[in-house]
Each structure stands twice: as C-alpha cells, then as structure tokens.
Design an enzyme around this catalytic site. Structure first.
Site, PDB file in Angstrom:
ATOM      1  CG  ASP A   1       0.386   2.841  -6.809  1.00  0.00           C
ATOM      2  OD1 ASP A   1       1.543   2.895  -6.339  1.00  0.00           O
ATOM      3  OD2 ASP A   1      -0.168   1.765  -7.112  1.00  0.00           O
TER       4      ASP A   1
ATOM      5  CG  ASP B   1       5.427   3.413  -5.244  1.00  0.00           C
ATOM      6  OD1 ASP B   1       6.266   2.679  -4.686  1.00  0.00           O
ATOM      7  OD2 ASP B   1       4.412   2.965  -5.817  1.00  0.00           O
TER       8      ASP B   1
ATOM      9  CG  ASP C   1       6.975  -1.963  -8.742  1.00  0.00           C
ATOM     10  OD1 ASP C   1       7.388  -2.132  -9.901  1.00  0.00           O
ATOM     11  OD2 ASP C   1       7.616  -2.312  -7.732  1.00  0.00           O
TER      12      ASP C   1
END
Length: 228
Positions: A177, A19, A21
C-alpha cells in the site's frame, strides 16, 4: 497455479509476497494505543485516529512525528525505542485483518499458491504477530525491516524472500500500500499490486507509483483474473 475449475482459466501467480501493515493488517488501532500511551506519559490527551492512520505505513518515526509535531525531530527520534517497546505491549490487542484478507489468503492456498510477508516492521514484532493471526504455519517466508542489510524500497528483501520460497522473482507478485513497496517490486523484477485499501497521505498519488495493477479491495483478489 490454476483457479478452481469453473471459476477462471487464468492462473494465480506462482507465489505472492505481501507488505504487512496497511496491506494485510489494519494495525492502526495498535499504533494509536501506542502513541496515546506515549502522549499520556507526557501529560497529553489522546490522538485522533484520522491524523495517525495515513502515516502508519511510513514507520515509527513518521507516527511519532504525527503524534508530537511540536517536538524537535532529534528529540522525537530518541523516543523510537520507547515507541517500539510500547507497541510490543500493544501488539495484536486492537488490530484486525482488512475485510476480505482471510478469504483472499484461502483462495491463494486453495490454488496451491504460496505466500509470504516482506515488511519494514522489525522482524521480532512481525514474527510475534504470526501466532496471534494463526499464520505461523501458513506464511512461507517472513522478512522484516532488520532481517537483512537493506530494507524496502531496496529490492534485496523481496529477492531474498523469493529465493527462500524457491521461486524466480519474475514469477512472484508483490502487494503493498506504499510507494516503497512498488519501487521495491519494480527493482526486484516482480509484478506488483497497489493495495488501494491501505494507508495513504492525502497527497499520495498511487497512479504515479506505476504498479502493475491497482486493486480497491482484498476480496477482488479471490479470483485469479484480478492478479497481474
């Protein structure tokens, strides 16, 4: 892919997808500049970073909602094009890599492990970041949230990325995250790493996401034995 001699006999994954961001990039400062510009245009003061930061991985609608909680959702959602245009102007001006990311990517490359990015950020924004970060020739594949008919938590973007890298999904590890990242990895048949250094709401429970493993800091991923 083996770790350097004398460091570990445990192999790195054949390929890793990330991922963007909240996982590779601490983009919250760019996002704060974006919502502050929107608030200023409406006669409001700056927003507190502590309020915005936990929702950055949730996307433009969540960030706009956090910035304007008193505005009806339909009205806020009509501002999403403005959010994206403003963010494009702020892109890369304030963000930084999380501590340890640069070293971790070098460790993967030194071990011969290809890496790529699968993000829900619009592809044009993610792609414009690549030369700013010096990744345009290093990132093996980049899939944005609008690159395909589906986006995370659907597995299609991860499966498409693995295919583009020429690696079986079962040989890829996905690092993210947000719960959607882990759901997408599981649906794609990939192992996963929960990036605990990223953005989370107070009521998020990363243990309940059932990732393959959880890691506190990027620097831990410089050694092969921390990878699933």
């Amino acid at each position: 892919m083996r770790a350097q001699a004398g460091v570990s006999d445990v192999p790195f994954p054949k390929a890793v997808l990330f991922d963007l961001d909240g996982t590779l990039l601490d983009s919250a400062p760019d996002m704060l500049a974006t919502v502050d510009a929107m608030r200023a245009a409406r006669g409001r003061g700056p927003m507190d970073m502590a309020t915005l930061r936990p929702v950055v991985s949730k996307g433009a609608r969540a960030m706009t909602a956090a910035a304007f909680p008193d505005v009806p959702a339909d009205e806020r959602n009509a501002w999403i094009p403005e959010f994206l245009d403003t963010y494009h102007r702020e892109l890369g001006k304030h963000c930084t890599l999380f501590d340890g990311i640069a070293a971790m990517l070098r460790a993967l490359e030194d071990a011969g492990c290809a890496w790529g990015i699968v993000t829900n950020k619009p592809e044009y924004l993610a792609r414009d970041l690549m030369p700013m970060l010096g990744w345009e020739a290093r990132c093996a594949v980049l899939i944005g949230g609008d690159s395909l008919p589906e986006r995370k938590p659907h597995p299609l973007p991860l499966l498409h990325a693995a295919d583009a890298m020429g690696v079986a999904a079962s040989d890829v590890v996905y690092v993210g995250d947000d719960e959607r990242d882990i759901q997408a990895a599981r649906a794609a048949g990939m192992k996963s790493v929960v990036a605990l250094w990223g953005y989370r709401l107070d009521n998020d429970d990363p243990v309940a996401w059932q990732g393959t493993t959880m890691v506190e800091t990027p620097i831990e991923l410089c050694t092969a034995d921390r990878w699933p």
